[in-house]
Write a protein that holds these residues in place. Structure first.
Motif, PDB file in Angstrom:
ATOM      1  N   SER A  23       0.701  -1.235   0.073  1.00 30.41           N
ATOM      2  CA  SER A  23      -0.012   0.075   0.084  1.00 30.41           C
ATOM      3  C   SER A  23       0.804   1.131   0.019  1.00 30.41           C
ATOM      4  O   SER A  23       1.694   1.423   0.977  1.00 30.41           O
ATOM      5  CB  SER A  23      -0.829   0.031   1.182  1.00 30.41           C
ATOM      6  N   LYS A  51      -5.589   0.007   0.626  1.00 30.86           N
ATOM      7  CA  LYS A  51      -6.167   0.089   1.904  1.00 30.86           C
ATOM      8  C   LYS A  51      -7.513   1.125   1.806  1.00 30.86           C
ATOM      9  O   LYS A  51      -7.142   2.470   0.960  1.00 30.86           O
ATOM     10  CB  LYS A  51      -5.692   0.741   2.972  1.00 30.86           C
ATOM     11  N   ASN A 140      -9.407   5.750 -10.689  1.00 31.77           N
ATOM     12  CA  ASN A 140      -9.563   4.638 -11.508  1.00 31.77           C
ATOM     13  C   ASN A 140      -9.409   5.669 -13.018  1.00 31.77           C
ATOM     14  O   ASN A 140     -10.509   6.356 -13.525  1.00 31.77           O
ATOM     15  CB  ASN A 140     -10.959   4.018 -11.512  1.00 31.77           C
TER      16      ASN A 140
END
Ligand code: BT5
Length: 276
Positions: A23, A51, A140
């Motif tokens: 992460s 996370k 995204n």
């Protein structure tokens, strides 16, 4: 580096790129504790343990996202961090496309009713007692939303299908591939500008403080919230509070008018829109 528009954030040794990491928030916190400079940005192409909030997962398809964590040492109130991170994402989306994004309280960036980005702020203190903040942003950018839902997201496909948790990508929404480098350059530029404004305000002599920067940021953030005026359900663990989201308070808490006509202040939780 070539495309960066920032003065400090991500410049030279302040840019850490790792092809794969558990992460970026975890790595950034380690680097920050080892004394990494403010404005250090950790970027990756894929996370093995990305996370979300409250122990949830953030999933990705390799090479498709902007997965970033920025190390900050704010001297202003930490509630402003999620506001500047959200505004930076919304502004970066406007900088690279015609798409209009909005903020779903507290930390989701939506296009329509689909989630295109999430923010995870983690704070701590260094040895000198100064605040340390990791601003984690996942966007995204490319790939198509069904790819996102079927790839390694399969495990939580049902989670992604719950109301309000539908994912999308910028490419899906605007119809073309967006350069991740360009997106990061805009994102860091907006984040740095907002952050430096707040740091400057926080360091002004008391007599000069008129708090216009933080007020402006709160107003901008409030104006981008798609949550206000709507009937909502707030899930807090096993409890659900429902009512109309009337407003936000000074520190970004949500003010809900419940069915008994009482105003309830909500500081955490997940929102759903039951009528949709
Ligand atoms: C968030 O949590 O939205 C915060 C996400 C922060 C991710 C960044 S990536 C860089 C940095 N390093 C990290 O390790 N994290 C940060 P939350 O509000 O709890 O939302 C998590 C929920 O969103 C999940 O339970 C899924 O339902 C959904 N989800 C997971 N991956 C998604 C994705 N790629 N796009 C849209 N929704 C997703």
């Amino acid at each position: 580096q070539g495309q960066l528009k920032t003065r400090f954030f991500g410049r030279n040794s302040r840019l850490v790129y790792v092809p794969v990491v558990d992460s970026t928030n975890i790595l950034s916190m380690q680097l920050a504790r080892q004394g990494a400079a403010e404005g250090t940005v950790v970027l990756t192409d894929s996370q093995t343990a990305g996370k979300g909030r409250l122990g949830r997962q953030w999933l990705d398809v390799q090479y498709c996202h902007v997965l970033s964590s920025t190390i900050l040492r704010p001297t202003f109130s930490p509630y402003l961090l999620v506001m500047i991170a959200s505004l930076a994402v919304v502004n970066a989306i406007s900088s690279v496309s015609e798409v209009v994004a909005s903020i779903k309280w507290p930390n989701d960036i939506l296009i329509g009713n689909r989630k295109v980005a999430g923010i995870l702020i983690e704070t701590s203190h260094d040895q000198n007692g100064r605040m340390l903040a990791i601003v984690g942003i996942g966007v995204n950018v490319n790939g198509l939303s069904d790819q996102l839902a079927s790839n390694k997201m399969t495990g939580i496909a049902t989670d992604l299908q719950r109301p309000g948790a539908i994912a999308t990508t910028l490419q899906t929404e605007c119809g073309y591939v967006v350069s991740r480098e360009t997106f990061i350059a805009h994102l860091l530029h907006h984040l740095e500008t907002l952050y430096l404004g707040l740091q400057q305000e926080a360091n002004e002599p008391v007599a000069m403080v008129n708090q216009s920067t933080s007020r402006l940021i709160r107003e901008q953030w409030r104006s981008q919230l798609s949550t206000l005026g709507r009937h909502i359900e707030v899930r807090q663990g096993n409890t659900i509070v429902s009512g109309v989201a009337e407003d936000v308070d000074e520190t970004g808490g949500l003010l809900l008018r419940n069915h008994s006509g009482l105003r309830v202040s909500i500081t955490w939780g997940d929102i759903g829109y039951p009528t949709e």
